[in-house]
Design a protein around this motif. Structure first.
Motif, PDB file in Angstrom:
ATOM      1  N   VAL A  88      22.765 -21.964  -3.257  1.00 15.65           N
ATOM      2  CA  VAL A  88      21.839 -21.186  -4.068  1.00 15.65           C
ATOM      3  C   VAL A  88      22.640 -20.088  -4.768  1.00 15.65           C
ATOM      4  O   VAL A  88      23.355 -19.327  -4.108  1.00 15.65           O
ATOM      5  N   SER A  89      22.528 -20.015  -6.083  1.00 12.41           N
ATOM      6  CA  SER A  89      23.298 -19.004  -6.821  1.00 12.41           C
ATOM      7  C   SER A  89      22.656 -18.730  -8.174  1.00 12.41           C
ATOM      8  O   SER A  89      22.528 -19.652  -8.982  1.00 12.41           O
ATOM      9  N   GLN A  90      22.263 -17.506  -8.397  1.00 15.65           N
ATOM     10  CA  GLN A  90      21.692 -17.149  -9.691  1.00 15.65           C
ATOM     11  C   GLN A  90      22.683 -17.492 -10.800  1.00 15.65           C
ATOM     12  O   GLN A  90      22.370 -18.233 -11.719  1.00 15.65           O
ATOM     13  N   SER A  91      23.886 -16.946 -10.686  1.00 18.71           N
ATOM     14  CA  SER A  91      24.870 -17.083 -11.773  1.00 18.71           C
ATOM     15  C   SER A  91      25.495 -18.460 -11.829  1.00 18.71           C
ATOM     16  O   SER A  91      25.950 -18.895 -12.882  1.00 18.71           O
ATOM     17  N   GLY A  92      25.568 -19.115 -10.680  1.00 21.65           N
ATOM     18  CA  GLY A  92      26.276 -20.392 -10.631  1.00 21.65           C
ATOM     19  C   GLY A  92      27.781 -20.208 -10.707  1.00 21.65           C
ATOM     20  O   GLY A  92      28.528 -21.168 -10.880  1.00 21.65           O
ATOM     21  N   GLU A  93      28.237 -18.968 -10.581  1.00 24.88           N
ATOM     22  CA  GLU A  93      29.669 -18.697 -10.715  1.00 24.88           C
ATOM     23  C   GLU A  93      30.255 -17.965  -9.511  1.00 24.88           C
ATOM     24  O   GLU A  93      31.453 -17.697  -9.501  1.00 24.88           O
ATOM     25  N   THR A  94      29.425 -17.590  -8.543  1.00 24.54           N
ATOM     26  CA  THR A  94      29.950 -16.834  -7.400  1.00 24.54           C
ATOM     27  C   THR A  94      31.051 -17.641  -6.721  1.00 24.54           C
ATOM     28  O   THR A  94      30.812 -18.762  -6.261  1.00 24.54           O
ATOM     29  N   LEU A  95      32.237 -17.051  -6.668  1.00 22.56           N
ATOM     30  CA  LEU A  95      33.400 -17.843  -6.282  1.00 22.56           C
ATOM     31  C   LEU A  95      33.299 -18.384  -4.857  1.00 22.56           C
ATOM     32  O   LEU A  95      33.664 -19.527  -4.591  1.00 22.56           O
ATOM     33  N   LEU A 135      28.949  -2.256  -7.749  1.00 20.49           N
ATOM     34  CA  LEU A 135      28.436  -3.630  -7.664  1.00 20.49           C
ATOM     35  C   LEU A 135      28.716  -4.414  -8.928  1.00 20.49           C
ATOM     36  O   LEU A 135      28.892  -3.856 -10.002  1.00 20.49           O
ATOM     37  N   ALA A 136      28.712  -5.719  -8.772  1.00 22.68           N
ATOM     38  CA  ALA A 136      28.878  -6.608  -9.920  1.00 22.68           C
ATOM     39  C   ALA A 136      27.795  -7.670  -9.865  1.00 22.68           C
ATOM     40  O   ALA A 136      27.356  -8.066  -8.788  1.00 22.68           O
ATOM     41  N   LYS A 137      27.368  -8.113 -11.014  1.00 23.90           N
ATOM     42  CA  LYS A 137      26.311  -9.128 -11.072  1.00 23.90           C
ATOM     43  C   LYS A 137      26.843 -10.487 -10.652  1.00 23.90           C
ATOM     44  O   LYS A 137      26.201 -11.229  -9.933  1.00 23.90           O
TER      45      LYS A 137
HETATM   46  C1  G6P Z   1      26.310 -10.167  -6.314  1.00 18.32           C
HETATM   47  C2  G6P Z   1      25.052  -9.586  -6.929  1.00 18.32           C
HETATM   48  C3  G6P Z   1      23.841  -9.948  -6.080  1.00 18.32           C
HETATM   49  C4  G6P Z   1      23.766 -11.462  -5.912  1.00 18.32           C
HETATM   50  C5  G6P Z   1      25.058 -12.025  -5.318  1.00 18.32           C
HETATM   51  C6  G6P Z   1      25.090 -13.535  -5.364  1.00 18.32           C
HETATM   52  O1  G6P Z   1      26.605  -9.497  -5.144  1.00 18.32           O
HETATM   53  O2  G6P Z   1      25.160  -8.181  -7.042  1.00 18.32           O
HETATM   54  O3  G6P Z   1      22.671  -9.490  -6.724  1.00 18.32           O
HETATM   55  O4  G6P Z   1      22.697 -11.772  -5.076  1.00 18.32           O
HETATM   56  O5  G6P Z   1      26.177 -11.573  -6.075  1.00 18.32           O
HETATM   57  O6  G6P Z   1      25.120 -13.942  -6.702  1.00 18.32           O
HETATM   58  P1  G6P Z   1      24.660 -15.356  -7.221  1.00 18.32           P
HETATM   59  O7  G6P Z   1      24.897 -15.318  -8.702  1.00 18.32           O
HETATM   60  O8  G6P Z   1      25.538 -16.362  -6.525  1.00 18.32           O
HETATM   61  O9  G6P Z   1      23.239 -15.526  -6.860  1.00 18.32           O
END
Ligand code: G6P
Length: 608
Positions: A346-353, A601-603
């Motif tokens: 699950v990932s909003q950005s789809g880029e969380t390493l 923090l970073a998005k």
């Molecule tokens: C960062 C953001 C959070 C987010 C998390 C996962 O820490 O500040 O708000 O929940 O990353 O990000 P993702 O894009 O994978 O959902």
């Protein structure tokens, strides 16, 4: 996390770059810089702090030129400072480099370069890239970039310009996002689409290993073996308006208000002619599901909290065993996964390493993979076997709200679909639950209408330093998210506890006036939750109770009560969490904090 913008065309590059960087501010940063090729040389201006400081500096010392690169930095290697800000250069300032990601073997390269007499100006990992390119450069910039990429290990999105080539901008990506904007007589690079929307809606999504050479009129993309690759043009369907505040004081409150609409879209666009869930983008058949013995849900931050709700949903509705894990832990643990496991990322950005790495690890072990993400064409969406898009629209505020509630909605729908396909839910119960889920948007609207009461409560929390969130079952998952929201944007130190667990130690911290936000939305656990509230009340806590309408008994133990409209236990948390989002928002706004861009923090976290 780190934003890159690059431009080559006929406009003044700095204007385009600064505008683009301002649209990437949401990613989180602590310094910013730009470099242009003014036709003769590379000129760099960079500054610690907000973009506005750089903007003021640029008024005093304007940079002219029609090609350049810019960067917002989120410090990893070296403190936020002017010197550590990007762009970085070589000793004679013949080139400039912007980078998002981490060069893992930079110390080794740095000491080698130092032995050759190279003097470093910063503590960053990125600076080795600029010196290496210079080291390898003998008239062919692309060749020098390739040789550099062969030396470095780690993650990168790069933008490179050189004084000898005012006609060329080079970009490269591996494990950090980068897109190319295609214009007429001008081209762009950026970490994310909002930076480009003012100028173009046509983009190429770079893949890992892609190296792109941009001129004003051409874009050529090569792979790491220097072979030309052809790219498919993607047209962006949303406009700049969806990435602006549209009259709201902050993106976060706008995004909170967008939730009923987002959830409604998420559900109704996925119903087939019989009114049942149909995921076009996943093909998990009855036969596939019969083979799946267990599920892992893996994510970070708020997305992880959505995963916790998803676990309860799948276990309760579809009766499949589910584990949840934090991405950064999952990759280094020894999870029991094989081809009979489904791993949901699950990932909003789809880029969380870390989540991307967890996905790759899962694939390596033969697991089936399914991504739930908000960003089309993101790395995680592209690499997972199946994808469900949340369709929340662009989420700009660092603190996730609408992406989170749409992730939960998707997980509920997935649970229903799985349960039906596994024959553990009959058609009638399936339809009943789906109808109840469809009522969630209007219930959230009712919660939002109660915002004035939330504001009054927020007013009482403005000066507190510590607090607790408690809840049982599904409420505990929601409490964790409420506490995270309060910490990340309001800087109030809060912790969330399973309500029954608080007395095993932490209750020692309850003093007269300590705020406790107590969730009691689960009917079968209501009385037990009341007992837990009494435990903290007896120690003098100031209790804010959240329950469903009709549970007026709570008024006898809580100081303030926020009521959620009557809703099935399964979905009460999804509605109730909106109170927690509003509460954190108002405390932050009342304290005059930078709601959308909280400190440190970073998005999108594209480093491990
Ligand atoms: C960062 C953001 C959070 C987010 C998390 C996962 O820490 O500040 O708000 O929940 O990353 O990000 P993702 O894009 O994978 O959902």
């Amino acid at each position: 996390m780190c934003g890159i913008v690059g431009y080559i065309g006929a406009r003044q590059a700095v204007e385009v770059i600064m505008d683009g960087l301002s649209r990437l501010e949401y990613r989180g940063y602590d310094s910013a810089g730009v470099a242009v090729n003014d036709g003769r040389e590379i000129v760099i201006e960079k500054k610690k702090g907000r973009l506005q400081l750089l903007e003021e500096e640029l008024k005093v010392k304007p940079l002219c030129g029609c090609m350049g690169i810019g960067h917002t930095r989120w410090a990893t290697h070296g403190e936020p400072s002017d010197a550590n800000s990007h762009p970085h250069s070589d000793e004679t300032c013949s080139l400039a480099v912007v980078h998002n990601g981490i060069i893992e073997n930079y110390l080794e390269i740095k000491s080698e370069l130092k032995k050759n007499g190279v003097v470093f100006k910063s503590e960053t990992d990125t600076e080795v890239v600029s010196h290496l390119i210079d080291f390898y450069y003998s008239g062919d910039l692309l060749d020098a970039v390739y040789k550099t990429l062969e030396r470095v290990r780690g993650a990168y999105a790069l933008g490179v310009i050189h004084k000898d080539r005012p006609d060329v901008l080079i970009a490269a990506r591996k494990d950090s996002p980068l897109v190319i904007g295609v214009g007429e007589g001008e081209n762009f690079i950026a970490s994310d689409i909002p930076a480009l929307l003012k100028y173009t809606k046509n983009v190429y999504l770079l893949e890992d290993g892609d190296v792109a050479v941009l001129t004003r009129d051409t874009i050529e993309v090569y792979d790491l073996q220097r072979k030309k690759v052809s790219k498919e043009l993607t047209e962006i369907t949303w406009d700049l308006e969806s990435a602006t505040k549209g009259g709201y004081p902050h993106f976060m409150i706008k995004e909170i208000y967008e939730q009923p609409h987002g959830i409604k879209e998420t559900i109704t666009r996925r119903l087939d002619e019989n009114g049942l869930v149909r995921f076009d983008d996943i093909k998990l058949t009855r036969e596939d599901l019969a083979e799946i013995e267990s599920i892992y849900i893996v994510a970070c931050g708020t997305a992880y909290h959505a995963g916790m709700v998803g676990r309860k949903a799948i276990e309760k509705i579809a009766r499949i065993k589910v584990e949840t894990d934090i991405s950064s832990e999952f990759r280094y643990d020894t999870p029991f996964i094989d081809e009979k496991t489904l791993v949901i990322l699950v990932s909003q950005s789809g880029e969380t390493l870390d989540t991307l790495a967890a996905l790759r690890e899962a694939k390596k072990r033969g697991a089936r993979t399914l991504a739930i993400t908000n960003v089309m064409g993101s790395s995680i969406a592209r690499e997972a076997e199946h994808v469900i898009y949340t369709w929340a629209g662009p989420e700009i505020s660092v603190a996730s709200t609408k992406a989170y509630t749409t992730q939960i909605t998707c997980l509920f729908m997935l649970a229903l679909d799985m349960a039906f396909k596994k024959d553990v839910l009959d058609l009638e119960s399936y339809r009943t639950l789906l109808e109840k889920l469809k009522e969630v948007p209007e219930k959230i609207e009712a919660v939002i209408e109660n915002e004035p009461q939330v504001r009054q409560i927020a007013d009482k929390l403005v000066n507190v330093e510590h607090g607790f969130f408690i809840g049982r079952g599904m409420d505990y998952c929601i409490a964790l998210e409420g506490s995270l929201k309060m910490k990340e944007i309001s800087y109030v130190h809060t912790e969330a506890f399973a309500a029954g667990e608080l007395k095993h130690g932490t209750i020692a911290l309850i003093e007269p006036g300590t705020p406790v936000i107590a969730l009691a939305t689960q009917q079968n656990l209501f009385e037990k939750s009341i007992s837990n509230i009494k435990e903290v009340k007896a120690r003098g806590a100031y209790v804010i109770g959240i329950t469903v309408e009709g549970n007026t008994l709570i008024e006898q133990v809580a100081d303030d009560v926020l009521y959620v409209p009557r809703v099935d236990d399964l979905f009460a948390g999804l509605v109730g969490v909106v109170y927690l989002q509003l509460l954190a928002y108002h405390v932050s706004a009342m304290k005059g904090l930078d709601v959308d861009k909280p400190r440190n923090l970073a998005k999108s976290v594209t480093v491990e």
